[in-house]
Design a protein around this motif. Sequence first.
Motif, PDB file in Angstrom:
ATOM      1  N   SER B 150       0.818  -1.214   0.000  1.00 59.37           N
ATOM      2  CA  SER B 150       0.000   0.000   0.000  1.00 59.37           C
ATOM      3  C   SER B 150       0.854   1.268   0.000  1.00 59.37           C
ATOM      4  CB  SER B 150      -0.931  -0.011   1.218  1.00 59.37           C
ATOM      5  OG  SER B 150      -0.193   0.241   2.381  1.00 59.37           O
ATOM      6  N   THR B 151       2.185   1.108  -0.017  1.00 59.37           N
ATOM      7  CA  THR B 151       3.055   2.283   0.043  1.00 59.37           C
ATOM      8  C   THR B 151       3.046   3.033  -1.286  1.00 59.37           C
ATOM      9  OG1 THR B 151       4.480   1.232   1.647  1.00 59.37           O
ATOM     10  CG2 THR B 151       5.421   3.065   0.436  1.00 59.37           C
ATOM     11  N   LYS B 152       2.877   4.341  -1.177  1.00 55.61           N
ATOM     12  CA  LYS B 152       2.915   5.186  -2.362  1.00 55.61           C
ATOM     13  C   LYS B 152       3.957   6.273  -2.151  1.00 55.61           C
ATOM     14  CE  LYS B 152      -1.615   4.644  -4.343  1.00 55.61           C
ATOM     15  NZ  LYS B 152      -2.897   4.659  -3.695  1.00 55.61           N
ATOM     16  N   LEU B 153       4.725   6.567  -3.197  1.00 51.73           N
ATOM     17  CA  LEU B 153       5.740   7.611  -3.106  1.00 51.73           C
ATOM     18  C   LEU B 153       5.356   8.748  -4.037  1.00 51.73           C
ATOM     19  CD1 LEU B 153       8.834   5.242  -3.246  1.00 51.73           C
ATOM     20  CD2 LEU B 153       7.914   6.382  -1.243  1.00 51.73           C
ATOM     21  N   HIS B 172       5.484  16.335  -7.217  1.00 50.27           N
ATOM     22  CA  HIS B 172       4.154  16.744  -7.643  1.00 50.27           C
ATOM     23  C   HIS B 172       3.286  17.002  -6.408  1.00 50.27           C
ATOM     24  CE1 HIS B 172       0.509  16.835  -9.990  1.00 50.27           C
ATOM     25  NE2 HIS B 172       1.241  16.740 -11.090  1.00 50.27           N
ATOM     26  N   ASP B 173       2.449  18.063  -6.473  1.00 49.67           N
ATOM     27  CA  ASP B 173       1.618  18.403  -5.321  1.00 49.67           C
ATOM     28  C   ASP B 173       0.463  17.438  -5.122  1.00 49.67           C
ATOM     29  OD1 ASP B 173       3.105  20.603  -4.764  1.00 49.67           O
ATOM     30  OD2 ASP B 173       1.959  21.904  -6.104  1.00 49.67           O
ATOM     31  N   ASP B 174       0.023  16.837  -6.201  1.00 49.07           N
ATOM     32  CA  ASP B 174      -1.181  16.021  -6.142  1.00 49.07           C
ATOM     33  C   ASP B 174      -0.849  14.607  -5.662  1.00 49.07           C
ATOM     34  OD1 ASP B 174      -3.630  14.954  -6.370  1.00 49.07           O
ATOM     35  OD2 ASP B 174      -3.870  15.324  -8.525  1.00 49.07           O
ATOM     36  N   TRP B 175      -1.425  14.227  -4.541  1.00 54.06           N
ATOM     37  CA  TRP B 175      -1.165  12.892  -3.971  1.00 54.06           C
ATOM     38  C   TRP B 175      -1.735  11.787  -4.865  1.00 54.06           C
ATOM     39  CZ3 TRP B 175       2.194  10.709  -1.196  1.00 54.06           C
ATOM     40  CH2 TRP B 175       1.952   9.506  -0.557  1.00 54.06           C
ATOM     41  N   ASP B 176      -2.754  12.139  -5.680  1.00 50.41           N
ATOM     42  CA  ASP B 176      -3.322  11.134  -6.576  1.00 50.41           C
ATOM     43  C   ASP B 176      -2.336  10.724  -7.665  1.00 50.41           C
ATOM     44  OD1 ASP B 176      -5.647  10.922  -5.239  1.00 50.41           O
ATOM     45  OD2 ASP B 176      -6.740  12.388  -6.455  1.00 50.41           O
ATOM     46  N   GLN B 177      -1.320  11.570  -7.881  1.00 48.49           N
ATOM     47  CA  GLN B 177      -0.330  11.251  -8.898  1.00 48.49           C
ATOM     48  C   GLN B 177       0.780  10.349  -8.357  1.00 48.49           C
ATOM     49  OE1 GLN B 177      -0.470  12.227 -12.120  1.00 48.49           O
ATOM     50  NE2 GLN B 177      -2.478  13.067 -11.615  1.00 48.49           N
ATOM     51  N   ALA B 178       0.761  10.085  -7.057  1.00 41.65           N
ATOM     52  CA  ALA B 178       1.835   9.294  -6.458  1.00 41.65           C
ATOM     53  C   ALA B 178       1.907   7.917  -7.091  1.00 41.65           C
ATOM     54  CB  ALA B 178       1.596   9.172  -4.958  1.00 41.65           C
ATOM     55  N   ARG B 179       3.128   7.411  -7.188  1.00 45.30           N
ATOM     56  CA  ARG B 179       3.270   6.096  -7.805  1.00 45.30           C
ATOM     57  C   ARG B 179       3.417   5.034  -6.717  1.00 45.30           C
ATOM     58  NH1 ARG B 179       8.720   4.625  -7.699  1.00 45.30           N
ATOM     59  NH2 ARG B 179      10.004   6.342  -6.996  1.00 45.30           N
ATOM     60  N   PRO B 180       2.803   3.878  -6.917  1.00 48.80           N
ATOM     61  CA  PRO B 180       2.938   2.823  -5.915  1.00 48.80           C
ATOM     62  C   PRO B 180       4.352   2.250  -5.922  1.00 48.80           C
ATOM     63  CG  PRO B 180       1.635   2.047  -7.758  1.00 48.80           C
ATOM     64  CD  PRO B 180       1.916   3.482  -8.012  1.00 48.80           C
ATOM     65  N   LEU B 181       4.822   1.828  -4.772  1.00 45.90           N
ATOM     66  CA  LEU B 181       6.167   1.278  -4.661  1.00 45.90           C
ATOM     67  C   LEU B 181       6.267  -0.081  -5.352  1.00 45.90           C
ATOM     68  CD1 LEU B 181       9.023   1.403  -3.217  1.00 45.90           C
ATOM     69  CD2 LEU B 181       7.955   0.159  -1.364  1.00 45.90           C
ATOM     70  N   CYS B 182       5.201  -0.872  -5.242  1.00 48.99           N
ATOM     71  CA  CYS B 182       5.257  -2.225  -5.794  1.00 48.99           C
ATOM     72  C   CYS B 182       4.365  -2.320  -7.015  1.00 48.99           C
ATOM     73  CB  CYS B 182       4.741  -3.238  -4.782  1.00 48.99           C
ATOM     74  SG  CYS B 182       5.427  -3.034  -3.176  1.00 48.99           S
ATOM     75  N   ASP B 183       4.664  -3.311  -7.863  1.00 46.87           N
ATOM     76  CA  ASP B 183       3.747  -3.601  -8.962  1.00 46.87           C
ATOM     77  C   ASP B 183       2.707  -4.530  -8.397  1.00 46.87           C
ATOM     78  OD1 ASP B 183       5.505  -2.491 -11.088  1.00 46.87           O
ATOM     79  OD2 ASP B 183       6.811  -3.996 -10.191  1.00 46.87           O
ATOM     80  N   ILE B 184       1.468  -4.203  -8.635  1.00 47.17           N
ATOM     81  CA  ILE B 184       0.427  -5.045  -8.076  1.00 47.17           C
ATOM     82  C   ILE B 184       0.138  -6.175  -9.059  1.00 47.17           C
ATOM     83  CG2 ILE B 184      -1.881  -5.079  -7.090  1.00 47.17           C
ATOM     84  CD1 ILE B 184       0.176  -3.204  -5.714  1.00 47.17           C
ATOM     85  N   PRO B 185       0.448  -7.404  -8.678  1.00 47.50           N
ATOM     86  CA  PRO B 185       0.124  -8.523  -9.561  1.00 47.50           C
ATOM     87  C   PRO B 185      -1.394  -8.710  -9.563  1.00 47.50           C
ATOM     88  CG  PRO B 185       1.198  -9.287  -7.544  1.00 47.50           C
ATOM     89  CD  PRO B 185       1.010  -7.817  -7.405  1.00 47.50           C
ATOM     90  N   VAL B 186      -2.028  -8.350 -10.667  1.00 47.83           N
ATOM     91  CA  VAL B 186      -3.484  -8.279 -10.683  1.00 47.83           C
ATOM     92  C   VAL B 186      -4.109  -9.663 -10.566  1.00 47.83           C
ATOM     93  CG1 VAL B 186      -5.495  -7.388 -11.875  1.00 47.83           C
ATOM     94  CG2 VAL B 186      -3.312  -6.214 -12.071  1.00 47.83           C
ATOM     95  N   THR B 187      -3.773 -10.537 -11.462  1.00 46.99           N
ATOM     96  CA  THR B 187      -4.313 -11.888 -11.371  1.00 46.99           C
ATOM     97  C   THR B 187      -3.186 -12.888 -11.519  1.00 46.99           C
ATOM     98  OG1 THR B 187      -4.685 -11.892 -13.729  1.00 46.99           O
ATOM     99  CG2 THR B 187      -6.553 -11.295 -12.363  1.00 46.99           C
ATOM    100  N   GLN B 188      -3.524 -14.136 -11.320  1.00 48.07           N
ATOM    101  CA  GLN B 188      -2.497 -15.162 -11.373  1.00 48.07           C
ATOM    102  C   GLN B 188      -1.964 -15.334 -12.795  1.00 48.07           C
ATOM    103  OE1 GLN B 188      -3.760 -18.358  -9.000  1.00 48.07           O
ATOM    104  NE2 GLN B 188      -1.684 -18.623  -8.265  1.00 48.07           N
TER     105      GLN B 188
END
Lengths: 272, 294, 181
Positions: B150-153, B172-188
């Motif tokens: 859940s970490t975002k930078l 960037h000022d906008d927190w919505d633009q933050a990038r997640p630290l990990c790649d989320i493996p969506v499905t198997q």
Amino acid sequence: MSVLQDRRRVLPPVDTIPLQFKEDEGSSGSKETTIARTRTIRPIFIKQSVVANASGSAYLEVEDIKLQCSVYGPKPIRGSFTQQADLLVEAKLPSLGQDASNDKSASIEKDITSFVQTSITPGIILTQYPKSCINIMITVISADLENRNFKSLLAAATNVASLALVDAGIALYDIVTSASVLLSRNENGESLYFDPETPRESEDIEGVLSFMTGQDESNIVGMWLDGENITSKNLTTLTESAKEAACQIRTLFNGVILQEFHDKEQEASNSK
Amino acid sequence: MKYSPAELSYLKESLKASPPIRPDARLETQLRPIEAISNILPTANGSARIRASDGGECIVGVKAKVVPTSSTSELINVDVEISGLKENNSLASTLSSIFQSTLNSSQSLRQRLKLTSRFSFKLFIDVLVLSNQSHPLGLVSLTIYLALLSTKLPLLTSSTDDSKAEEVPVFHDDWDQARPLCDIPVTQSDSSKKSDSHWTPPLILLMAVVGENIFIDPTNAEEQVASTGLFISWSNGSISAPLRTLDIGSTDPQGISSTVLSKAYSIVEQCGQEISDSLTAVYVQDEDASSSDF
Amino acid sequence: MNLDSTFLSVNISVSPFSTVDRKKRPRNDRRIQECAMSIQRTFQEAIMGHLHSRTEIVISLHVLAQDGGFFAACINATSLALIDAGVPMYDYVSACSTALYDSISPLLDPNNAEESDLPFLTVATIGKTEKVSMLLLESKVPLDRLESLIAVTISGCHSLRDQMDRQVRKHGHLRITKRSE
């Protein structure tokens, strides 16, 4: 802050860089010796009964690693009854102040303590000593923690603790010996080294395993492997080879212990 | 909880049996039910809380700070605090050192934290174990995993190359633009075609060895009769460092055979993916819930 | 130690990630120790200690996130936790803080930034009375403004008490319905 400046001496300019000597050409040779020596361990110097007021003690030296271990006990403990002896291991690094912060050396001490404790506990017949405690103190007299292999230090620490336990005459199931191995992996394939001197590189796997080599089965008493992408074949290779190295160390220990015992017996008969 | 010799012997025999019988009727490879939630702390870059069914509870907060890369050798700092124990307690410092060395040895994580040629993010992972009945290693690992997911930078807006002139990074000022630290493996099915840059945090699984049997996520009672504790780390679809034995407070510690070791290896290979998938599902669910709030 | 009453021991631990900038606080931080001491004294008066003499109640507070009103939040949380634990109490202890802006107007429940710039006080009351069971003021406030500040804070405490009461009743109802199922 300017008040605190040293006004008695002529100070160098602020941006001065301290004089540094070039690396000695000869020091790079250590890597070559590692490669030359693969399936043998480095020569070990061992001496038992080095501390007079401890129940048992031992000194071990492998090149730059110098360790001393003393065992106190079994001593009675106060308070409630316990079924078996409490084992307390403590490791101490030299406080030479030259390297790293206190924090780091404390965490290294904890690493040594926890590995040695897990390794040697199964070897001791703790139920022989109800309501008592056994203290094991390991002092690292010298070891290069920055450029040398930490796993080899862990193995040495376990070995010296085992010897000290024997010297203290504490009832054991078996003598635990520990060995470090390094599996180097590159394009040319895999190669294996016993008792490595240098730390692993990115693709390598290194590890230290403790064994009760006198037993045929269930003889792994401690393990610590580091490295990425460890396949199950790697795991088997490492365990097998570490066992081989541990057996070599055990053979050596058997000789030393028998010799020491023989010497003590002789001494006793002479004094009579 | 202290058990009588008779109780311990009964427990040991039933765990040694083939197939083994666990006191709570779990499978050897089955974890206890947990209650997990991510992103609970507004002041942290990433956070998670996991409650175990035995009352164990752990909270992890991840915070990032910009540091000059040359000033520090370790970009990840892990600090474990166990409620009710002293600050420099040996269990807490052992846990801190296990996680710190595991995370610091990951090259791809270091790569991800790099901002410019001079600056990097330093991650401070603070773990708070509110209560624990069994050895907290497994619980802490699951919580750190979820917190790192859940970490975002914040997104860097200044130039990435400052090798010539030192430049303080601007975000960037906008927190919505933050990038997640990990790649989320969506499905198997997705995980099969992952690229080199793909990275998920390491997961450390604690197991107890009793005779020839291995039990994942041992309870306090199982720990007491175990020959030894064993933990294996699973990261990015393969077994990684560290593989270690650990003293989990067994009353009668014994050695283990190499066949048991290979068995433990295959168990982790089997359940590693499943566990990480389910934690990812928790994260995705929390993320959906929080985005629908706005 | 008074053996006729229940002994309260309060531990507060502040997580390093609780503030915007990470800061590790030692557990024996003077400010936090003081805070724990005040909570212990406040609740010693609020609970019916004589019902359980020669016993101890351990209160552990973990601060996970904070943005002003640290002390007041600790007291309110302790109050709710004691009720959840079924410890007999005379009434709710509710606390609230108020800052003084421009030396004239009171600001109820200031955040961290406001707390660092403005003088503020924290008040705790037992139940819906005007009885102040705890008052903490660490900065300078003109004497003539103090009364109005306390009055505003007490009204804040009363509304908090109502809020807490509503939640406790809701929770109690939930537990009863679960039991009857």
